[in-house]
Motif scaffolding. Structure first.
Motif, PDB file in Angstrom:
ATOM      1  N   ASP A 223       0.828  -1.206   0.000  1.00 41.21           N
ATOM      2  CA  ASP A 223       0.000   0.000   0.000  1.00 41.21           C
ATOM      3  C   ASP A 223       0.861   1.255   0.000  1.00 41.21           C
ATOM      4  N   GLU A 224       1.977   1.228   0.727  1.00 41.10           N
ATOM      5  CA  GLU A 224       2.860   2.395   0.754  1.00 41.10           C
ATOM      6  C   GLU A 224       3.496   2.627  -0.608  1.00 41.10           C
ATOM      7  N   PHE A 225       3.837   1.552  -1.300  1.00 36.75           N
ATOM      8  CA  PHE A 225       4.461   1.690  -2.614  1.00 36.75           C
ATOM      9  C   PHE A 225       3.477   2.300  -3.608  1.00 36.75           C
ATOM     10  N   VAL A 226       2.256   1.810  -3.619  1.00 34.95           N
ATOM     11  CA  VAL A 226       1.228   2.366  -4.502  1.00 34.95           C
ATOM     12  C   VAL A 226       0.967   3.824  -4.152  1.00 34.95           C
ATOM     13  N   TRP A 227       0.901   4.117  -2.865  1.00 33.01           N
ATOM     14  CA  TRP A 227       0.716   5.495  -2.397  1.00 33.01           C
ATOM     15  C   TRP A 227       1.853   6.385  -2.902  1.00 33.01           C
ATOM     16  N   THR A 228       3.083   5.875  -2.879  1.00 36.93           N
ATOM     17  CA  THR A 228       4.243   6.629  -3.367  1.00 36.93           C
ATOM     18  C   THR A 228       4.133   6.896  -4.861  1.00 36.93           C
ATOM     19  N   LEU A 229       3.751   5.878  -5.635  1.00 36.39           N
ATOM     20  CA  LEU A 229       3.623   6.069  -7.085  1.00 36.39           C
ATOM     21  C   LEU A 229       2.607   7.164  -7.397  1.00 36.39           C
ATOM     22  N   ARG A 230       1.532   7.203  -6.653  1.00 42.84           N
ATOM     23  CA  ARG A 230       0.517   8.236  -6.890  1.00 42.84           C
ATOM     24  C   ARG A 230       0.988   9.604  -6.406  1.00 42.84           C
ATOM     25  N   ASN A 231       1.782   9.633  -5.368  1.00 41.16           N
ATOM     26  CA  ASN A 231       2.302  10.909  -4.876  1.00 41.16           C
ATOM     27  C   ASN A 231       3.326  11.518  -5.826  1.00 41.16           C
ATOM     28  N   VAL A 232       4.182  10.684  -6.436  1.00 41.95           N
ATOM     29  CA  VAL A 232       5.141  11.237  -7.398  1.00 41.95           C
ATOM     30  C   VAL A 232       4.455  11.522  -8.725  1.00 41.95           C
ATOM     31  N   GLY A 233       3.301  10.891  -8.950  1.00 44.42           N
ATOM     32  CA  GLY A 233       2.539  11.114 -10.167  1.00 44.42           C
ATOM     33  C   GLY A 233       2.625   9.932 -11.098  1.00 44.42           C
ATOM     34  N   ILE A 234       1.522   9.230 -11.307  1.00 42.12           N
ATOM     35  CA  ILE A 234       1.522   8.054 -12.181  1.00 42.12           C
ATOM     36  C   ILE A 234       2.044   8.402 -13.574  1.00 42.12           C
ATOM     37  N   ASP A 235       1.799   9.627 -14.027  1.00 44.27           N
ATOM     38  CA  ASP A 235       2.280  10.053 -15.341  1.00 44.27           C
ATOM     39  C   ASP A 235       3.800  10.128 -15.410  1.00 44.27           C
ATOM     40  N   HIS A 236       4.469   9.985 -14.269  1.00 43.94           N
ATOM     41  CA  HIS A 236       5.928  10.092 -14.210  1.00 43.94           C
ATOM     42  C   HIS A 236       6.588   8.777 -13.796  1.00 43.94           C
ATOM     43  N   VAL A 237       5.882   7.668 -13.952  1.00 43.15           N
ATOM     44  CA  VAL A 237       6.392   6.354 -13.551  1.00 43.15           C
ATOM     45  C   VAL A 237       6.577   5.473 -14.787  1.00 43.15           C
ATOM     46  N   LEU A 238       7.731   4.813 -14.878  1.00 42.35           N
ATOM     47  CA  LEU A 238       8.089   3.994 -16.031  1.00 42.35           C
ATOM     48  C   LEU A 238       8.442   2.581 -15.582  1.00 42.35           C
ATOM     49  N   LEU A 239       8.252   1.628 -16.481  1.00 45.17           N
ATOM     50  CA  LEU A 239       8.560   0.233 -16.178  1.00 45.17           C
ATOM     51  C   LEU A 239       9.900  -0.151 -16.786  1.00 45.17           C
ATOM     52  N   GLY A 240      10.744  -0.763 -15.975  1.00 46.66           N
ATOM     53  CA  GLY A 240      12.014  -1.275 -16.464  1.00 46.66           C
ATOM     54  C   GLY A 240      12.278  -2.638 -15.867  1.00 46.66           C
ATOM     55  N   SER A 241      13.142  -3.401 -16.512  1.00 46.48           N
ATOM     56  CA  SER A 241      13.473  -4.732 -15.997  1.00 46.48           C
ATOM     57  C   SER A 241      14.822  -4.769 -15.297  1.00 46.48           C
ATOM     58  N   ASP A 242      15.796  -3.975 -15.784  1.00 46.89           N
ATOM     59  CA  ASP A 242      17.201  -4.064 -15.372  1.00 46.89           C
ATOM     60  C   ASP A 242      17.783  -5.409 -15.801  1.00 46.89           C
ATOM     61  N   TYR A 243      17.348  -5.885 -16.978  1.00 51.99           N
ATOM     62  CA  TYR A 243      17.880  -7.113 -17.570  1.00 51.99           C
ATOM     63  C   TYR A 243      19.389  -6.977 -17.796  1.00 51.99           C
ATOM     64  N   PRO A 244      20.207  -8.007 -17.606  1.00 49.66           N
ATOM     65  CA  PRO A 244      19.875  -9.403 -17.326  1.00 49.66           C
ATOM     66  C   PRO A 244      19.750  -9.751 -15.839  1.00 49.66           C
ATOM     67  N   GLN A 245      19.954  -8.768 -14.964  1.00 49.14           N
ATOM     68  CA  GLN A 245      19.813  -9.086 -13.536  1.00 49.14           C
ATOM     69  C   GLN A 245      18.398  -9.532 -13.202  1.00 49.14           C
ATOM     70  N   MET A 246      17.415  -8.899 -13.835  1.00 45.93           N
ATOM     71  CA  MET A 246      16.007  -9.235 -13.618  1.00 45.93           C
ATOM     72  C   MET A 246      15.294  -9.245 -14.960  1.00 45.93           C
ATOM     73  N   GLY A 247      14.228 -10.029 -15.080  1.00 49.30           N
ATOM     74  CA  GLY A 247      13.533 -10.175 -16.345  1.00 49.30           C
ATOM     75  C   GLY A 247      12.302  -9.296 -16.454  1.00 49.30           C
ATOM     76  N   LEU A 248      11.919  -8.982 -17.691  1.00 53.70           N
ATOM     77  CA  LEU A 248      10.754  -8.128 -17.913  1.00 53.70           C
ATOM     78  C   LEU A 248       9.462  -8.838 -17.521  1.00 53.70           C
ATOM     79  N   GLY A 249       9.374 -10.131 -17.765  1.00 54.19           N
ATOM     80  CA  GLY A 249       8.158 -10.858 -17.414  1.00 54.19           C
ATOM     81  C   GLY A 249       7.827 -10.746 -15.942  1.00 54.19           C
ATOM     82  N   ALA A 250       8.839 -10.861 -15.087  1.00 52.19           N
ATOM     83  CA  ALA A 250       8.621 -10.753 -13.641  1.00 52.19           C
ATOM     84  C   ALA A 250       8.163  -9.350 -13.270  1.00 52.19           C
ATOM     85  N   ALA A 251       8.732  -8.339 -13.933  1.00 53.05           N
ATOM     86  CA  ALA A 251       8.340  -6.951 -13.643  1.00 53.05           C
ATOM     87  C   ALA A 251       6.888  -6.696 -14.044  1.00 53.05           C
ATOM     88  N   VAL A 252       6.490  -7.189 -15.217  1.00 54.84           N
ATOM     89  CA  VAL A 252       5.123  -6.997 -15.682  1.00 54.84           C
ATOM     90  C   VAL A 252       4.138  -7.720 -14.769  1.00 54.84           C
TER      91      VAL A 252
END
Length: 279
Positions: A223-252
């Motif tokens: 809940d705190e993480f979602v609250w943070t995303l809305r406080n910084v502005g959903i329009d300013h949030v991007l999805l990344g994987s940081d591949y190869p350390q982490m995969g895109l499927g897990a992030a999605v």
């Protein structure tokens, strides 16, 4: 199981495959075409519909260190060439801020070649974000219409605080802070308060949520993480994987599990990146 119920369950639990197109803003392509093939195979196996990726050549064992001008130029050229051969690739170049005039020259060269994103990593490159040479570099990047993607995993003391001040001092440059402060993401709720002051819109500030996103769903801090995303502005949030350390499927999959609206998730998956990079 009745066939109708079976298909309803697929629709409800389809995970990454059912979520819509995704732009992965944070991909390390360390060995050119071979790394790109591996990444695309990993994405395909996860069922993600990939619209594009921001690809960089450095990270992990491949670093852009002060004084290594030829190696940095070669690395940047490799990712520029990869992007020319693959339209979905948005090239991300790098320089070292302490190379001063030489760094500016390389920045201008890659910008002229069509690069729109500069990646910096204070911890692995060994520089201080508060050093005036960093401000000089990122200011010039903004003048060249380049976005600055910089690490914000809070590996170094004062990481978020220094980046906050840098973003304020250089309002003409757009910044993406990778990893949204790591597990110290709570710090960034200060943005909501800062924006109440005159001249503190901070519209140039964006966040890549790779990393901590994987730990949040189903946790006590969701809940705190979602609250943070809305406080910084959903329009300013991007999805990344940081591949190869982490995969895109897990992030999605992790994003799909968060208590966000469908419209909010679509912006994070692709819409915000499309707007920011002019895709």
């Amino acid at each position: 199981m009745p066939r109708l119920l079976f298909f309803l369950l697929i629709l409800l639990t389809g995970g990454a495959a059912a979520s819509g197109p995704v732009f992965d803003v944070h991909v390390h392509i360390r060995n050119g075409e071979a790394s790109l093939r591996d990444y695309l195979a990993d994405v395909e196996s996860s069922g993600v519909e990939l619209s594009g990726l921001g690809a960089m050549w450095f990270g992990g064992p491949h670093q852009a260190r002060q004084g290594e001008l030829d190696a940095i130029r070669t690395g940047n050229d490799s990712i520029i060439a990869l992007a020319k051969a693959h339209p979905r690739v948005v090239p991300i170049a790098t320089v070292h801020p302490y190379d001063e005039a030489a760094a500016i020259t390389e920045l201008e060269r890659v910008a002229a070649a069509g690069v729109r994103v500069l990646k910096l990593h204070a911890h692995t490159q060994g520089f201080d974000v508060s050093d005036p040479r960093v401000e000089t570099l990122v200011r010039r990047a903004g003048e060249l219409d380049m976005v600055v993607l910089t690490d914000n995993a809070n590996i170094l003391p004062g990481d978020s605080e220094k980046l906050f001040n840098l973003v304020l001092r250089v309002p003409g440059t757009k910044f993406i802070l990778a990893h949204i402060g790591g597990m110290n993401f709570r710090y960034w709720n200060i943005v909501a308060l800062a924006r109440t002051a005159d001249g503190f819109a901070m519209d140039n500030l964006y966040f890549d949520i790779s990393g901590p996103l994987l730990l949040v769903p189903g946790s006590p801090i969701e809940d705190e993480f979602v609250w943070t995303l809305r406080n910084v502005g959903i329009d300013h949030v991007l999805l990344g994987s940081d591949y190869p350390q982490m995969g895109l499927g897990a992030a999605v999959d992790a994003l799909e599990r968060l208590d966000l609206t469908g419209a909010e998730k679509e912006k994070i998956r692709r819409g915000n990146a499309a707007r920011l990079f002019g895709l």
